[in-house]
Design a protein around this motif. Structure first.
Motif, short mmCIF file in Angstrom:
data_model
loop_
_atom_site.label_atom_id
_atom_site.label_comp_id
_atom_site.label_asym_id
_atom_site.label_seq_id
_atom_site.Cartn_x
_atom_site.Cartn_y
_atom_site.Cartn_z
N LEU A 210 0.72 -1.21 -0.08
CA LEU A 210 0.03 0.10 -0.05
C LEU A 210 1.17 1.31 -0.19
O LEU A 210 0.77 2.40 -0.77
CB LEU A 210 -0.88 -0.14 1.08
CG LEU A 210 -1.71 1.33 1.26
CD1 LEU A 210 -2.77 1.36 0.21
CD2 LEU A 210 -2.63 1.06 2.57
N ALA A 211 1.83 1.41 0.92
CA ALA A 211 2.96 2.55 1.11
C ALA A 211 3.39 2.65 -0.36
O ALA A 211 3.48 3.79 -0.84
CB ALA A 211 3.67 2.19 2.12
N LYS A 212 3.87 1.49 -1.06
CA LYS A 212 4.71 1.70 -2.39
C LYS A 212 3.56 1.96 -3.37
O LYS A 212 3.99 2.05 -4.63
CB LYS A 212 5.60 0.58 -2.60
CG LYS A 212 6.83 0.55 -1.58
CD LYS A 212 7.64 -0.57 -2.05
CE LYS A 212 9.02 -0.68 -1.44
NZ LYS A 212 10.07 -1.70 -1.61
N SER A 213 2.13 1.61 -3.37
CA SER A 213 1.34 1.76 -4.19
C SER A 213 1.44 0.66 -5.45
O SER A 213 1.57 0.97 -6.68
CB SER A 213 1.13 3.08 -4.97
OG SER A 213 -0.05 3.48 -5.59
N LYS A 214 1.64 -0.48 -5.17
CA LYS A 214 1.88 -1.43 -5.94
C LYS A 214 0.41 -2.04 -6.58
O LYS A 214 -0.45 -2.53 -6.05
CB LYS A 214 2.26 -2.73 -5.28
CG LYS A 214 3.67 -2.47 -4.67
CD LYS A 214 4.66 -2.56 -5.84
CE LYS A 214 6.20 -2.49 -5.20
NZ LYS A 214 7.04 -2.62 -6.32
N SER B 63 3.12 4.78 6.79
CA SER B 63 4.42 4.18 5.99
C SER B 63 4.32 4.97 4.53
O SER B 63 5.64 4.75 3.94
CB SER B 63 4.07 2.70 5.89
OG SER B 63 3.99 1.96 7.20
N GLY B 64 3.32 5.23 4.16
CA GLY B 64 3.25 5.96 2.84
C GLY B 64 4.36 7.09 2.88
O GLY B 64 4.64 7.55 1.79
N GLY C 262 7.92 5.25 0.92
CA GLY C 262 6.54 5.34 0.27
C GLY C 262 6.27 6.29 -0.60
O GLY C 262 7.35 7.15 -0.69
N THR C 263 5.22 6.41 -1.66
CA THR C 263 5.22 7.39 -2.56
C THR C 263 5.01 8.64 -2.01
O THR C 263 5.37 9.67 -2.73
CB THR C 263 3.65 7.00 -3.17
OG1 THR C 263 2.66 6.84 -2.77
CG2 THR C 263 4.16 5.65 -4.20
N ARG D 272 5.19 12.47 12.91
CA ARG D 272 4.81 11.17 12.61
C ARG D 272 3.32 11.03 12.47
O ARG D 272 2.81 9.73 12.64
CB ARG D 272 5.51 10.36 13.89
CG ARG D 272 7.00 10.30 13.59
CD ARG D 272 7.37 9.15 12.75
NE ARG D 272 8.88 9.16 12.51
CZ ARG D 272 9.57 8.43 11.73
NH1 ARG D 272 8.71 7.23 11.16
NH2 ARG D 272 10.91 8.28 11.62
N ASP D 273 2.51 11.96 12.65
CA ASP D 273 0.95 11.80 12.59
C ASP D 273 0.44 11.92 11.33
O ASP D 273 -0.78 12.09 11.20
CB ASP D 273 0.35 12.71 13.63
CG ASP D 273 0.69 14.13 13.53
OD1 ASP D 273 1.51 14.53 12.74
OD2 ASP D 273 -0.01 15.10 14.02
N LEU D 274 1.35 11.90 10.11
CA LEU D 274 0.77 11.95 8.69
C LEU D 274 0.41 10.50 8.23
O LEU D 274 1.42 9.77 8.35
CB LEU D 274 1.71 12.75 8.17
CG LEU D 274 2.15 14.19 8.39
CD1 LEU D 274 3.42 14.77 7.47
CD2 LEU D 274 1.08 15.08 8.62
N SER D 275 -0.79 10.79 7.48
CA SER D 275 -1.20 9.39 6.76
C SER D 275 -1.56 10.12 5.59
O SER D 275 -2.29 10.88 5.28
CB SER D 275 -2.40 8.69 7.24
OG SER D 275 -2.18 8.31 8.65
N ALA D 276 -0.94 9.42 4.14
CA ALA D 276 -1.07 9.80 2.76
C ALA D 276 -1.03 9.01 1.98
O ALA D 276 -0.25 7.95 2.06
CB ALA D 276 -0.05 11.12 2.80
N LYS D 277 -1.58 9.26 0.88
CA LYS D 277 -1.75 8.34 -0.21
C LYS D 277 -1.67 9.31 -1.52
O LYS D 277 -2.62 10.10 -1.66
CB LYS D 277 -2.98 7.36 -0.59
CG LYS D 277 -2.72 6.43 -1.51
CD LYS D 277 -1.68 5.44 -1.47
CE LYS D 277 -1.74 4.58 -2.57
NZ LYS D 277 -1.02 5.26 -3.49
N THR D 278 -0.69 8.85 -2.29
CA THR D 278 -0.79 9.64 -3.71
C THR D 278 -1.66 8.83 -4.88
O THR D 278 -1.94 7.76 -4.55
CB THR D 278 0.72 9.52 -4.57
OG1 THR D 278 1.07 8.24 -4.51
CG2 THR D 278 1.76 10.33 -3.58
#
Length: 875
Positions: free
Chosen positions: A535-539, A696-697, A712-713, A723-729
């Protein structure tokens, strides 16, 4: 004496006849006279005003511009100016000025000219509220009788206050407060003596005398007013001389906007019209307070616009808007620079030309006047000269296509030339060559606990396009869909430590007659990989395999829990790669579910609405996400959401009453009675696991020291040092849509960048020799194109906000696993890490290396010197 007696009798008879005539006229028109008692409860038509949560003005809507003021809120000089020119004896007469009436009557009798008014302020008030402006005797008579009635009903100060708020003063401004804003962009207390005189002179002919339409007429009338002010002692000779010499400088001003949020303002306008109707919304003086905070809104706008400028500069300069003078070739020097000879336009002509071009946002129109080796000078519309240094020019290689740019420029002359009409902007205190971005963008920030919109920008400029891309643009979301696919996987037996095969997929499609080959981007395959890392590497291929494991129907049902419509979710495997089309607002609402522990909140922008008197007439009661409150079962909540808040609260009270507990309700329970609970659509465990995986992203994993580290991406967000950031590209095929969605426990934010033409790719930016490390070359993607705006916004939004780690829900277990196999491990080196699991999903086997380690430890305890560790591993 006899003659005097006859004259006296005649006078008395004339007076009696006059009185009888007046009485007759009064009874004749009595039934036609309006009830002046309505003035006791008069409601002036005032525009609706829209504010931020911290009371900064966003916009106002209404046909009439009016800023009602109390008489005590008006500067005495302004009031005295009106009295001096309109009604000097206002505080002495009973509503009509006898001298003025006789003067007007004499003019009418002798010439038939009705131009002489002689109306007192009270009469003007009567006319403005109840009568027309037609110049007829009967209207004048009605005006006189109404004036007497008004004087009996209201005090002099009440009459004057109504008049100064009601009087029409041109340019759709009514009242002195609005006139000060419209003509001079000031409050009444900021007006100078000459500006006060201009406003006081407007009632005579608001259209012809206003300073915007005719400065000469306004000046002449102003001077008359100043003369009356001098004659009546309102001002002294020195003030008069200064005011009479002052130039008339005025232009139209809008409301004193202190927070730029036009897309929010339009959303509010539509909601208020729908809720109250146009008449109330536009004329009853509603004060609408939104959920937007001015500092976050300003940060969102700045981040979006700067990000678009950066994208635009990466792809090259599209050239000047026009050439005011086209030069002919004179000679060429050794460097190939062409020198031209042509007579340029004079400064006045250039300024006049530029005055017809309005700037957009922070862009200014300018004309280049001279060019040197690495600088250029230009004239702005206000006639000032500016210098463009090389740092503000060197980016401007030529635009060829979205995928190609020209060579890096070596001199200013290869970019601009005298006579060019260009646009510039002030950036970091220096002028920079610029252009209107062609790409579009949207950013929206949400409070995940209740859905309050904290910032929203629907495009580069509302003046350029009113299309709100946050709420209206449904675009493919790309990899931003993956957290929801992975959430479904966690509901169907997978864990963050589950191992998936990151290998190419080749699936034959009998209908299409071709093989479907989804690819990773970039096309790198790691083989067996844990779900957290995938998920973090967006596979992409892992997402496809997870969708297959869950089942398309199950996945779609799960995604609908986040508020996504089934019609937007394609019923095929491309769903796992982001072929669904959602608006940024829909997407950020979905991400808010992960941030708040599993609850679906409804976005809203209107917090409360006040009447013109300050009474709260509407208060939004937001459904809140509350992990410590009454909970509904996630599965049930997903399938049957309550239709209204009252039903949900009723259920809560029934359960509280039926509870087998003698204790009294707690304060929290009593406070809950005033709250509406948002439905829980996924479990708190599920929400936490996805939120934690998305950290982990940002921060990646492994050990860089030992060569196993990975990013992560969204790794560029590490610069925020939180350390409280959650994100997805997210990036779609051919780089048409780019996304960055993410959150902290208290703020969820989505950024989209793309072209309004959904078929146009954002393209590729080639290496630019002039920019060095300042650039971001390569294909446009979520990490390269959308992430910088998210980063810039959050840098401001989180400034001074303490880091808030995710709260681990009760019941989750944390065990050490082997990073390669996802199995249990008793080692504590770089090849292992702790992972969270829902109860009962923890691995039960140990990794092979751990089994060997256990055997070695046991053997050493029994025979310490018999064999080495290497001997056992070799065996």
């Amino acid at each position: 004496m006899s003659w005097v007696k006859k004259l006296l009798i005649l006078s008395l008879i004339s007076i009696l006849l006059g009185l009888l005539t007046i009485c007759g006229i009064y009874f004749y028109i009595k039934d036609d006279l309006p009830d002046v008692s309505t003035l006791l409860d008069v409601r002036l038509q005032t525009p609706m005003q829209v504010y931020t949560a911290d009371a900064e003005l966003i916009s106002q809507f209404g046909e009439k511009r009016r800023i009602p003021l109390k008489l005590t809120e008006m500067p005495p000089l302004l009031v005295q100016a009106f009295l001096a020119v309109e009604d000097t004896r206002f505080y002495e007469h009973p509503g009509i000025d006898i001298i003025g009436i006789f003067r007007a009557a004499t003019v009418v009798a002798t010439s038939g000219d009705f131009s002489q008014g002689a109306s007192t302020i009270t009469q003007q008030l009567a006319r403005n509220f109840f009568l027309s402006r037609e110049k007829k005797i009967m209207r004048k008579i009605k005006e006189i009788f109404l004036a007497f009635h008004i004087e009996q009903l209201l005090s002099k100060d009440q009459i004057l206050e109504l008049y100064l708020n009601k009087i029409e003063l041109g340019q759709r401004s009514f009242g002195v407060g609005a006139a000060a804003q419209v003509y001079f962009g000031k409050t009444v207390h900021e007006l100078t003596v000459d500006e006060i005189a201009i406003i006081a002179g407007l009632p005579k002919a608001p259209s012809a005398l206003n300073p915007v339409r005719s400065a000469s007429n306004a000046r002449a009338r102003r001077n008359i007013v100043l003369g009356r002010m001098l004659d009546t002692g309102v001002i002294d000779k020195e003030s008069y001389a200064q005011a009479i010499a002052a130039p008339v400088t005025s232009k139209l001003h809008g409301a004193q906007i202190t927070a730029s949020a036009p897309y929010i303002a339009e959303m509010v306008r539509q909601e208020m019209v729908g809720r109250f109707g146009e008449e109330v919304a536009y004329s009853e003086g509603l004060q609408v307070y939104t959920t937007v905070h001015s500092s976050q809104q300003a940060a969102a706008k700045a981040a979006l616009q700067q990000n678009l400028y950066n994208y635009d500069e990466r792809h090259g300069y599209r050239g000047p808007l026009s050439r005011l003078w086209q030069a002919t070739l004179a000679e060429t020097d050794d460097s190939g620079v062409q020198f031209v000879e042509q007579e340029p336009l004079q400064r006045d002509a250039i300024v006049n030309y530029l005055s017809n071009h309005s700037g957009l946002e922070d862009l200014h129109h300018a004309v280049v006047t001279s060019v040197s080796e690495q600088t250029a000078t230009a004239i702005l519309a206000d006639g000032s000269d500016i210098t463009l240094e090389w740092d503000g020019l060197k980016w401007a290689r030529s635009f060829i296509s979205d995928d190609r740019q020209g060579a890096a420029p070596k001199s200013a002359a290869s970019i601009v030339a005298p006579g060019m009409h260009i646009t510039v902007r002030l950036h970091n205190d220096s002028w920079r060559l610029s252009q209107v971005p062609l790409a579009s963008s949207a950013i929206v920030a949400l409070d995940p606990h209740n859905g309050a919109v904290r910032a929203l920008v629907g495009g580069y400029s509302f003046n350029q396009s009113q299309f709100n891309r946050v709420t209206q643009a449904k675009r493919q979301v790309g990899s931003n869909i993956k957290p929801f696919i992975y959430s479904a996987a966690l509901e169907h037996g997978y864990t963050l430590a589950s191992i998936m095969n990151d290998a190419p997929i080749h699936q034959w499609d009998n209908n299409a007659g071709i093989a479907w080959r989804p690819k990773n981007s970039p096309a790198v395959y790691d083989g067996p990989i844990r779900i957290r890392e995938a998920l973090a590497k967006s596979k992409n291929v892992v997402s496809v395999r997870l969708l297959r494991g869950v089942g398309i129907d199950n996945a779609i049902r799960h995604l609908q829990r986040f508020g996504f419509s089934a019609s937007d979710l394609p019923r095929n495997e491309t769903l796992s790669l982001g072929s669904a089309s959602l608006t940024p607002l829909e997407l950020v609402s979905g991400y808010a579910v992960f941030a708040n522990g599993g609850y679906l909140v409804n976005p809203f922008v209107v917090d409360r609405v006040l009447s013109a008197d300050g009474e709260v007439i509407y208060q939004h009661n937001a459904a809140i996400a509350c992990n410590t409150c009454h909970k509904t079962e996630p599965e049930q909540a997903a399938e049957v959401l309550p239709e209204d808040a009252e039903a949900q609260l009723g259920q809560l009270f029934n359960e509280l009453q039926a509870a087998d507990t003698p204790e009294q309700p707690t304060k929290d329970e009593l406070d809950l009675a005033d709250q509406v609970l948002a439905p829980q659509v996924i479990s708190e465990h599920n929400a936490f696991l996805i939120a934690d995986a998305l950290t982990s992203g940002v921060w990646g994993g492994g050990s860089w020291k030992h060569g196993t580290g990975w990013n992560g991406t969204a790794w560029r967000l590490q610069s925020l040092k939180r350390r409280d950031l959650s994100a997805k590209t997210g990036t779609t095929n051919d780089f048409k849509d780019t996304w960055l969605s993410g959150f902290t426990p208290n703020l969820a934010v989505t950024v989209w960048v793309g072209f309004d033409d959904a078929n146009r790719s954002l393209g590729v930016a080639n290496w630019h020799a002039n920019m060095g490390q300042q650039q971001s070359a390569g294909a446009e993607s979520g990490a390269r194109t959308a992430l910088p705006a998210w980063l810039d916004f959050m840098r401001t939004a989180l400034n001074g906000v303490a880091e808030t780690p995710l709260t681990v829900p009760v019941g989750l277990s944390s065990v050490r696993i082997d990073l390669q196999s996802g199995l249990l491990s008793r080692r504590n080196d770089y090849q292992t890490s702790f992972e969270y699991f829902k109860p009962g999903t923890e691995p039960t086997q140990y990794a092979t290396a751990d089994i060997q380690q256990i055997s070695f430890d046991t053997l050493q305890q029994k025979q310490p010197d018999s064999e080495t560790k290497e001997d056992i591993e070799l065996f």
